[in-house]
Design an enzyme around this catalytic site. Structure first.
Site, short mmCIF file in Angstrom:
data_model
loop_
_atom_site.label_atom_id
_atom_site.label_comp_id
_atom_site.label_asym_id
_atom_site.label_seq_id
_atom_site.Cartn_x
_atom_site.Cartn_y
_atom_site.Cartn_z
N GLY A 146 -26.04 -24.31 -39.61
CA GLY A 146 -25.97 -24.09 -38.17
C GLY A 146 -27.27 -23.54 -37.62
N CYS A 147 -27.44 -23.60 -36.31
CA CYS A 147 -28.69 -23.16 -35.70
C CYS A 147 -28.91 -21.66 -35.86
CB CYS A 147 -28.76 -23.59 -34.24
SG CYS A 147 -27.35 -23.08 -33.25
#
Length: 155
Positions: A146-147
């Protein structure tokens, strides 16, 4: 390499289409969508409307595309949908999942953040992690981090 994008009508899917279109070693063979199936890439992604060959590509219904001719499928589906989709992909086809379905290593971690059953854990697609490049290269199933996790790890 022949690639497909499942969930290509959303933001992440559109970015994948843009990157694939500009990549000299990738050939897009299919782009799927849910409720947007039947529409063109240019309709849903105006930033891609000027790209010949891509703008007129019609989104197929998710799961309907024959993926056996692909080398790699990028999955850009909402949380909880990637696992069911991946189960139908032939074992010889590699998968990179951009969603969270295979990011978390344990069922306990999954249930703290998401509803439904934990789908399992795939190799994390962050080559900067120790040993990451080798694990990614050897894997047939990779989960994109994920970011927030990527930003924290790389910082």
């Amino acid at each position: 390499m022949r690639v497909a994008v499942a969930g290509a009508s959303g933001y992440a899917g559109g970015e994948l289409l843009r990157l694939i279109d500009g990549h000299p070693d990738l050939e897009l063979t299919a782009a799927t969508a849910g409720s947007s199936a039947g529409r063109t890439v240019g309709e849903l992604h105006p930033n891609l409307a000027g790209r010949p060959g891509l703008a007129d590509l019609i989104f197929e219904k998710s799961g309907a595309a024959d993926l056996s001719g692909c080398d790699l499928v990028f999955v850009a589906l909402p949380a909880g949908e990637s696992a069911a989709f991946a189960a139908g992909v032939p074992a010889a086809v590699k998968i990179v999942d951009l969603g969270p379905d295979f990011r978390l290593a344990t069922a306990a971690a999954w249930t703290r953040h998401y509803d439904g059953a934990h789908a399992g854990h795939w190799v994390t697609g962050l080559p900067e992690l120790p040993g990451g490049r080798g694990r990614i290269r050897a894997a047939s199933r990779v989960s994109a981090p994920g970011c927030y996790a990527t930003a924290a790890i790389l910082a």
